[in-house]
Design a protein around this motif. Structure first.
Motif, PDB file in Angstrom:
ATOM      1  N   TYR A   1      46.964  58.052  66.281  1.00  0.00           N
ATOM      2  CA  TYR A   1      46.193  57.037  65.424  1.00  0.00           C
ATOM      3  C   TYR A   1      46.590  55.671  65.937  1.00  0.00           C
TER       4      TYR A   1
ATOM      5  N   PHE B   1      43.612  53.742  67.811  1.00  0.00           N
ATOM      6  CA  PHE B   1      43.040  53.257  66.917  1.00  0.00           C
ATOM      7  C   PHE B   1      43.187  51.695  66.640  1.00  0.00           C
TER       8      PHE B   1
ATOM      9  N   PRO C   1      38.547  53.473  68.657  1.00  0.00           N
ATOM     10  CA  PRO C   1      39.567  53.816  69.515  1.00  0.00           C
ATOM     11  C   PRO C   1      39.355  53.639  70.718  1.00  0.00           C
TER      12      PRO C   1
ATOM     13  N   THR D   1      39.434  55.371  74.217  1.00  0.00           N
ATOM     14  CA  THR D   1      39.447  56.771  74.454  1.00  0.00           C
ATOM     15  C   THR D   1      40.356  57.017  75.914  1.00  0.00           C
TER      16      THR D   1
ATOM     17  N   TRP E   1      43.258  55.632  77.257  1.00  0.00           N
ATOM     18  CA  TRP E   1      44.424  55.109  76.492  1.00  0.00           C
ATOM     19  C   TRP E   1      45.690  54.795  77.559  1.00  0.00           C
TER      20      TRP E   1
END
Length: 596
Positions: free
Chosen positions: A213, A216, A223, A225, A227
């Motif tokens: 979460y 995001f 988001p 993607t 990360w």
């Protein structure tokens, strides 16, 4: 049930509390699919409340959160055909084959446990271990539901205990792939919970969900993607990327929605539904209306700019999740059916082609389309490249065709599945390569023409900067079976997509030839990929039997989480994981459908 007469004020209070709890649960039941026997476990424990990802502050909280739908679920048409009749001999053969698949899985599991326990992957040749997915035991988590379905209860119990100790606050990776983490870890935990009702598994799903979460936590709530997880852990502000693969942003919906359904916390559903609404709004504004381009922008929320359109790698699961979200949520969200029907209308027209084959087989292959403005409008040009990965499409069209009563989808699905089976059989080892090119038939006829095929071989060689005037020399050098004009990627990496569609098609039609095809595929794959420890991806399936295909010392978690699971289910009892009660995510993790 006998009436219970309260004997004290405390008893009255207790019964009143239980009644209110029952009424509240009943009022929200339309947002949940049924779970085995007991009510949802209490996962908001003190441990959860102090969990790092729960306590990490949010830089850009959502202004509002969409609630889960509360309308009554629809009654969809059945997907599975009537159970086929079975002679005693056929039953014996089926069970023997199912056992053979289980034996291969058991061998792989034992080696994983011995050599790579709690690592992401076993190196199946050297016996080493790899950690490309966070070091959070990807193979273990991906295999949980397979262990359960194969009735390997001691191994399942041991794996659940090990999974409960995974720490999602620590990783050596600098960058986490949010899509892969979602489908393997979140999907794996949710599915194993749906099957077993073990509360520890839902708790782990929540842990993964809380972590994801935070990907995001950007100004527009889109988001990241790929990360930078350690920066996020340090509380640094993040911005969604301007360019990313459409599959990686558009294929989070099933897992996030199922987590919200089970926990009654809509925040995960809200996170992915924002993406869906944006993609739906722009679906018909692309250069190939109905399909989304391969690369999109999360930063600008633009899903309509680009010239490459495929249902294969890097886009596949966007389309896969459209009818599956309808099934998962009981049709409560009409947008998914609308998006599916618009996408498939375009794909059937532009992306599918019938290849020329020496047997004149009536099959289909899905290719890639380039759409460009030539001054007089957009021109769509087909690139006739087949991919093992795009073999999922036959199963997808089978599901969509059954759910929504679309005969054109079912007709195309049959020919696509036949195409994947044909391609397996056409290669010398009985295994499809990763990618290949074939010659599309002319619109007027589809009769085998060897001269045309050889011209296609020469043209493909020229496109690949391997010009030659001798088609026979290219065919010999590249070991091209008749019908193939090029095989640029000769690997088989233990992929599941072909057997996935064979499984879905078999359950939908009860066609016994599909079971035979599945067995031929399994024996061919195991013969080529088996090692002393497990099974390995190979470099070259065009090499004939007797030559070394080249072991890659790689066994991704989907081999045990997907490929072997689908092979096993082909030979399982007809109602085991019925498609009328379950829907599989893109990593073959079955979730319970919301039923009327």
């Amino acid at each position: 049930m006998p009436l219970i007469r309260p004997r004290s004020t405390a008893g009255i209070a207790l019964i009143t509390t239980l009644l209110l709890l029952y009424l509240w649960t009943s009022s929200t039941s339309s947002t949940l699919s049924t779970t085995p026997s007991s009510p949802p476990p209490v996962w908001r424990t003190p441990q959860y409340e102090s969990y790092f990802w729960t306590t990490l502050p949010t830089n850009y909280p959502p202004k509002q959160i969409r609630p889960l739908p509360t309308t009554s679920p629809l009654k969809f048409p059945r997907i599975q055909a009537a159970s086929p009749s079975e002679s005693p001999e056929a039953l014996k053969t089926r069970l023997q084959r199912q056992t053979a698949v289980k034996d291969v899985f058991s061998k792989c599991w034992a080696s994983y446990k011995r050599h790579a326990w709690k690592a992401d992957e076993l190196a199946p040749v050297s016996g080493g271990q790899k950690n490309p997915f966070g070091g959070w035991a990807a193979t273990l988590v991906d295999s949980l539901d397979t262990l359960y379905l194969m009735d390997m209860k001691p191994e399942f119990d041991e794996a659940v205990a090990a999974a409960a100790s995974i720490d999602f606050t620590k990783t050596d990776l600098d960058e986490v792939n949010v899509f892969e983490t979602t489908i393997r870890y979140l999907g794996g935990f949710l599915s194993a919970y749906d099957l077993s009702a073990d509360a520890r598994l839902l708790s782990k799903a929540v842990e993964v969900g809380e972590m994801l979460y935070h990907a995001f936590d950007t100004p527009n709530r889109m988001p990241i993607t790929r990360w930078a997880i350690h920066a996020a852990m340090a509380g640094k502000k993040q911005v969604a990327p301007a360019g990313l693969l459409v599959a990686e942003i558009g294929s989070l919906s099933m897992e996030f929605t199922r987590l919200s359904m089970l926990t009654r916390d809509p925040k995960w559903f809200d996170a992915v539904q924002r993406i869906t609404e944006g993609m739906a709004a722009q679906q018909n504004a692309t250069a190939l209306p109905g399909l989304w381009p391969l690369v999109v922008s999360a930063q600008d929320e633009i899903y309509s700019v680009g010239d490459t359109f495929t249902l294969g790698a890097m886009a596949d699961s966007v389309y896969e999740y459209l009818p599956k979200m309808s099934a998962l949520t009981g049709g409560q969200l009409p947008v998914y059916r609308e998006m599916y029907e618009a996408a498939m209308a375009t794909a059937l027209k532009h992306n599918l082609f019938r290849p020329m084959t020496p047997s004149n087989q009536d099959i289909l292959v899905a290719g890639t389309v380039k759409a460009a403005d030539n001054g007089g409008g957009v021109k769509a040009t087909l690139e006739p490249q087949g991919q093992h990965l795009v073999c999922f499409l036959g199963g997808l069209l089978t599901l969509g065709g059954k759910l929504f009563g679309r005969q054109q989808d079912l007709d195309a699905a049959r020919r696509l599945v036949d195409g994947c089976v044909w391609t397996y059989k056409a290669l010398p080892r009985g295994i499809m390569p990763e990618t290949f090119y074939m010659l599309p038939c002319p619109s007027s006829t589809c009769a085998w023409d060897e001269a045309s095929w050889k011209k296609g071989v020469l043209a493909r060689a020229k496109d690949a900067d391997k010009a030659s005037d001798d088609a026979d020399a290219i065919i010999s050098r590249d070991r091209l079976p008749k019908g193939f004009t090029s095989i640029p990627d000769r690997r088989y990496i233990l992929r599941p997509e072909a057997i996935e569609s064979v499984f879905v098609s078999y359950r939908a039609t009860a066609n016994p030839s599909l079971m035979e095809s599945a067995w031929e595929m399994f024996t061919a794959i195991n013969a080529t990929t088996s090692t002393r420890l497990a099974n390995s991806a190979v470099w070259d399936v065009t090499r004939p039997i007797g030559e070394d295909p080249g072991m890659a010392d790689s066994m991704e978690s989907f081999w045990m989480g997907e490929t072997l699971k689908y092979f096993y289910l082909v030979f399982a009892a007809w109602d085991d994981v019925s498609l009328d009660e379950w829907v599989f995510n893109t990593e073959a993790h079955p979730f319970r459908r919301l039923l009327p």
